[in-house]
Scaffold this motif. Structure first.
Motif, PDB file in Angstrom:
ATOM      1  N   CYS A  78     -74.698  34.434  82.420  1.00  0.00           N
ATOM      2  CA  CYS A  78     -75.651  34.146  82.542  1.00  0.00           C
ATOM      3  C   CYS A  78     -76.008  35.417  83.959  1.00  0.00           C
ATOM      4  CB  CYS A  78     -75.106  33.221  84.021  1.00  0.00           C
ATOM      5  SG  CYS A  78     -74.389  31.570  83.340  1.00  0.00           S
ATOM      6  N   LEU A  79     -75.160  35.839  84.767  1.00  0.00           N
ATOM      7  CA  LEU A  79     -76.341  37.196  85.615  1.00  0.00           C
ATOM      8  C   LEU A  79     -76.723  38.444  84.099  1.00  0.00           C
ATOM      9  CD1 LEU A  79     -74.140  37.763  88.659  1.00  0.00           C
ATOM     10  CD2 LEU A  79     -76.772  37.193  88.126  1.00  0.00           C
ATOM     11  N   PRO A  80     -76.071  38.797  83.493  1.00  0.00           N
ATOM     12  CA  PRO A  80     -76.582  39.890  81.991  1.00  0.00           C
ATOM     13  C   PRO A  80     -78.014  39.291  81.252  1.00  0.00           C
ATOM     14  CG  PRO A  80     -74.017  39.412  82.591  1.00  0.00           C
ATOM     15  CD  PRO A  80     -74.125  38.077  83.318  1.00  0.00           C
ATOM     16  N   LEU A  81     -77.827  38.498  81.529  1.00  0.00           N
ATOM     17  CA  LEU A  81     -79.051  37.564  81.014  1.00  0.00           C
ATOM     18  C   LEU A  81     -80.131  37.429  81.576  1.00  0.00           C
ATOM     19  CD1 LEU A  81     -77.441  36.125  77.990  1.00  0.00           C
ATOM     20  CD2 LEU A  81     -78.146  38.214  77.714  1.00  0.00           C
ATOM     21  N   ALA A  82     -80.032  37.733  83.015  1.00  0.00           N
ATOM     22  CA  ALA A  82     -81.108  36.906  84.016  1.00  0.00           C
ATOM     23  C   ALA A  82     -82.816  38.219  83.815  1.00  0.00           C
ATOM     24  CB  ALA A  82     -80.550  36.924  84.837  1.00  0.00           C
ATOM     25  N   ASN A  83     -83.258  37.578  83.608  1.00  0.00           N
ATOM     26  CA  ASN A  83     -84.070  38.848  83.185  1.00  0.00           C
ATOM     27  C   ASN A  83     -85.383  38.185  83.944  1.00  0.00           C
ATOM     28  OD1 ASN A  83     -83.357  40.389  80.959  1.00  0.00           O
ATOM     29  ND2 ASN A  83     -83.803  39.287  79.766  1.00  0.00           N
ATOM     30  N   SER A  84     -85.330  37.380  84.803  1.00  0.00           N
ATOM     31  CA  SER A  84     -86.224  37.294  85.549  1.00  0.00           C
ATOM     32  C   SER A  84     -85.658  36.962  86.991  1.00  0.00           C
ATOM     33  CB  SER A  84     -87.133  35.986  85.130  1.00  0.00           C
ATOM     34  OG  SER A  84     -86.156  34.598  85.523  1.00  0.00           O
ATOM     35  N   GLY A  85     -87.084  37.213  87.821  1.00  0.00           N
ATOM     36  CA  GLY A  85     -86.162  37.569  89.392  1.00  0.00           C
ATOM     37  C   GLY A  85     -85.550  36.192  90.396  1.00  0.00           C
ATOM     38  N   GLU A  86     -86.462  34.995  89.031  1.00  0.00           N
ATOM     39  CA  GLU A  86     -85.536  33.581  89.925  1.00  0.00           C
ATOM     40  C   GLU A  86     -84.552  33.470  89.206  1.00  0.00           C
ATOM     41  OE1 GLU A  86     -88.145  30.241  88.911  1.00  0.00           O
ATOM     42  OE2 GLU A  86     -89.965  30.385  90.928  1.00  0.00           O
ATOM     43  N   ASN A  87     -84.369  33.882  87.836  1.00  0.00           N
ATOM     44  CA  ASN A  87     -83.398  33.287  87.058  1.00  0.00           C
ATOM     45  C   ASN A  87     -81.707  34.359  87.953  1.00  0.00           C
ATOM     46  OD1 ASN A  87     -83.856  31.754  85.395  1.00  0.00           O
ATOM     47  ND2 ASN A  87     -83.328  32.868  83.135  1.00  0.00           N
ATOM     48  N   ALA A  88     -82.471  35.953  88.163  1.00  0.00           N
ATOM     49  CA  ALA A  88     -80.890  36.501  89.149  1.00  0.00           C
ATOM     50  C   ALA A  88     -81.390  35.706  90.339  1.00  0.00           C
ATOM     51  CB  ALA A  88     -81.701  37.726  89.174  1.00  0.00           C
ATOM     52  N   VAL A  89     -82.266  35.230  90.851  1.00  0.00           N
ATOM     53  CA  VAL A  89     -81.949  34.929  92.209  1.00  0.00           C
ATOM     54  C   VAL A  89     -80.743  33.499  92.319  1.00  0.00           C
ATOM     55  CG1 VAL A  89     -82.921  34.042  94.361  1.00  0.00           C
ATOM     56  CG2 VAL A  89     -83.776  36.002  93.874  1.00  0.00           C
ATOM     57  N   PHE A  90     -81.154  32.677  91.227  1.00  0.00           N
ATOM     58  CA  PHE A  90     -80.614  31.355  90.938  1.00  0.00           C
ATOM     59  C   PHE A  90     -78.811  31.310  90.831  1.00  0.00           C
ATOM     60  CE2 PHE A  90     -78.913  27.863  88.833  1.00  0.00           C
ATOM     61  CZ  PHE A  90     -80.028  26.853  89.182  1.00  0.00           C
ATOM     62  N   PHE A  91     -78.738  32.759  89.959  1.00  0.00           N
ATOM     63  CA  PHE A  91     -77.677  33.155  89.986  1.00  0.00           C
ATOM     64  C   PHE A  91     -76.189  33.389  90.413  1.00  0.00           C
ATOM     65  CE2 PHE A  91     -78.831  31.582  84.753  1.00  0.00           C
ATOM     66  CZ  PHE A  91     -78.272  30.233  85.344  1.00  0.00           C
ATOM     67  N   TYR A  92     -77.275  34.604  91.708  1.00  0.00           N
ATOM     68  CA  TYR A  92     -76.792  35.048  92.632  1.00  0.00           C
ATOM     69  C   TYR A  92     -75.984  34.219  93.824  1.00  0.00           C
ATOM     70  CZ  TYR A  92     -75.838  40.375  90.537  1.00  0.00           C
ATOM     71  OH  TYR A  92     -75.967  41.156  90.160  1.00  0.00           O
ATOM     72  N   LYS A  93     -77.092  33.678  93.593  1.00  0.00           N
ATOM     73  CA  LYS A  93     -77.093  31.906  94.967  1.00  0.00           C
ATOM     74  C   LYS A  93     -76.088  31.695  94.580  1.00  0.00           C
ATOM     75  CE  LYS A  93     -79.532  27.483  96.003  1.00  0.00           C
ATOM     76  NZ  LYS A  93     -77.829  27.062  94.907  1.00  0.00           N
ATOM     77  N   MET A  94     -76.097  30.927  93.293  1.00  0.00           N
ATOM     78  CA  MET A  94     -74.795  30.257  92.783  1.00  0.00           C
ATOM     79  C   MET A  94     -73.262  31.201  92.506  1.00  0.00           C
ATOM     80  SD  MET A  94     -74.828  27.534  89.407  1.00  0.00           S
ATOM     81  CE  MET A  94     -73.601  26.562  88.797  1.00  0.00           C
ATOM     82  N   LYS A  95     -73.536  32.211  92.060  1.00  0.00           N
ATOM     83  CA  LYS A  95     -71.970  32.709  92.674  1.00  0.00           C
ATOM     84  C   LYS A  95     -71.790  33.286  94.113  1.00  0.00           C
ATOM     85  CE  LYS A  95     -70.543  37.620  91.796  1.00  0.00           C
ATOM     86  NZ  LYS A  95     -70.505  39.096  91.301  1.00  0.00           N
ATOM     87  N   GLY A  96     -72.762  32.934  94.596  1.00  0.00           N
ATOM     88  CA  GLY A  96     -72.292  33.123  96.934  1.00  0.00           C
ATOM     89  C   GLY A  96     -72.167  31.616  96.767  1.00  0.00           C
ATOM     90  N   ASP A  97     -72.334  30.527  96.212  1.00  0.00           N
ATOM     91  CA  ASP A  97     -71.899  28.926  96.181  1.00  0.00           C
ATOM     92  C   ASP A  97     -70.662  28.661  96.258  1.00  0.00           C
ATOM     93  OD1 ASP A  97     -74.668  28.487  97.394  1.00  0.00           O
ATOM     94  OD2 ASP A  97     -75.346  27.845  95.814  1.00  0.00           O
ATOM     95  N   TYR A  98     -70.555  29.768  94.822  1.00  0.00           N
ATOM     96  CA  TYR A  98     -69.141  28.976  94.355  1.00  0.00           C
ATOM     97  C   TYR A  98     -67.612  29.924  94.821  1.00  0.00           C
ATOM     98  CZ  TYR A  98     -70.447  25.409  91.602  1.00  0.00           C
ATOM     99  OH  TYR A  98     -70.633  23.873  90.964  1.00  0.00           O
ATOM    100  N   TYR A  99     -67.974  31.223  95.231  1.00  0.00           N
ATOM    101  CA  TYR A  99     -67.126  31.472  96.362  1.00  0.00           C
ATOM    102  C   TYR A  99     -66.832  31.045  97.516  1.00  0.00           C
ATOM    103  CZ  TYR A  99     -66.236  35.719  93.450  1.00  0.00           C
ATOM    104  OH  TYR A  99     -65.482  36.134  92.208  1.00  0.00           O
ATOM    105  N   ARG A 100     -68.462  30.424  98.114  1.00  0.00           N
ATOM    106  CA  ARG A 100     -68.231  29.894  99.846  1.00  0.00           C
ATOM    107  C   ARG A 100     -67.143  28.551  99.599  1.00  0.00           C
ATOM    108  NH1 ARG A 100     -71.866  25.441 101.751  1.00  0.00           N
ATOM    109  NH2 ARG A 100     -73.381  26.511 100.394  1.00  0.00           N
ATOM    110  N   TYR A 101     -67.436  28.118  98.382  1.00  0.00           N
ATOM    111  CA  TYR A 101     -66.626  26.967  98.331  1.00  0.00           C
ATOM    112  C   TYR A 101     -64.753  27.014  98.401  1.00  0.00           C
ATOM    113  CZ  TYR A 101     -71.100  24.403  96.446  1.00  0.00           C
ATOM    114  OH  TYR A 101     -72.185  24.284  96.516  1.00  0.00           O
TER     115      TYR A 101
END
Length: 226
Positions: free
Chosen positions: A84-107
């Motif tokens: 996901c992150l290596p292919l996230a070309n838009s700002g929205e996608n990058a933020v979305f997947f970094y946020k999701m990464k933060g969420d699952y490490y939080r879990y």
């Protein structure tokens, strides 16, 4: 749904808004019930006498739930990192997947202890901070994904780091900046962002009450995916 979305992610395509939403919701629904189960078990276990039969059985069951949680989190994090992150070309996608990464490490940090908890918390914070850097330059303060990120980062500070004042600062700043943007652009432009703002407002009311010695009870976090 999760199996289909895993296949999509492994096709190595930059997801559109609908695809990333389904990817997120599928895993969130899968892990949500297990997170709720762990919290109930943990709460009940605290009321039992250590070492009695019921306590031993409950501890064994809690470990089983933790193993299931850990497996799901690690799988999601692996897919995000590789596909996901290596292919996230838009700002929205990058933020979305970094946020999701933060969420699952939080879990992971929610139920972990010792060095494992610290490692998960550190990774969560780094992912959220990276997402915030991208969001601050690529997304409007009233963007739904940016607001969801601020919401979850504030929950991280409150629940994982026990930094209650910092949690309130993050939530308040995000709310104020979004409100200013909405007033200048018109409410209709950012109508999808109002739910995130309401969650920020609700959390601020709850946390402020607790900080000032109020009687409000602390609910589960209300983080939502954009």
């Amino acid at each position: 749904m999760v199996e289909f979305m895993k296949k999509l992610a492994r096709m190595d395509v930059d997801m559109n808004a609908e695809e990333r939403h389904l990817f997120s919701v599928g895993f969130k629904n899968t892990i949500g019930a297990k997170r709720a189960s762990w919290r109930i078990i943990n709460s009940l276990e605290e009321k039992l006498t250590s070492g009695d039969q019921a306590g031993v059985m409950m501890d064994a069951y809690k470990k089983k739930v933790e193993d299931e949680l850990r497996k799901i989190c690690n799988e999601v994090l692996s897919i995000i990192a590789i596909h996901c992150l290596p292919l996230a070309n838009s700002g929205e996608n990058a933020v979305f997947f970094y946020k999701m990464k933060g969420d699952y490490y939080r879990y992971l940090a929610e139920f972990s202890t010792g060095t494992e908890k610290k490692a998960a918390a550190d990774q969560s914070l780094m992912a959220y901070q990276h997402a915030m850097v991208v969001a601050s330059t690529e997304l409007s303060p009233a963007n739904q994904i940016r607001l969801g990120l601020a919401l979850n980062l504030s929950v991280f500070f409150y629940e994982i780091m026990n930094s209650h004042e910092r949690a309130c600062q993050v939530a308040q700043q995000a709310f104020d900046e979004a409100l200013t943007e909405i007033k200048s652009a018109g409410e209709g432009v950012y109508k999808d962002s109002t739910l995130m703002m309401q969650f920020l407002k609700d959390n601020l009311a709850l946390w402020t009450s607790e900080l000032t010695g109020g009687e409000a009870s602390k609910d589960d976090d209300v983080d939502m995916e954009g």
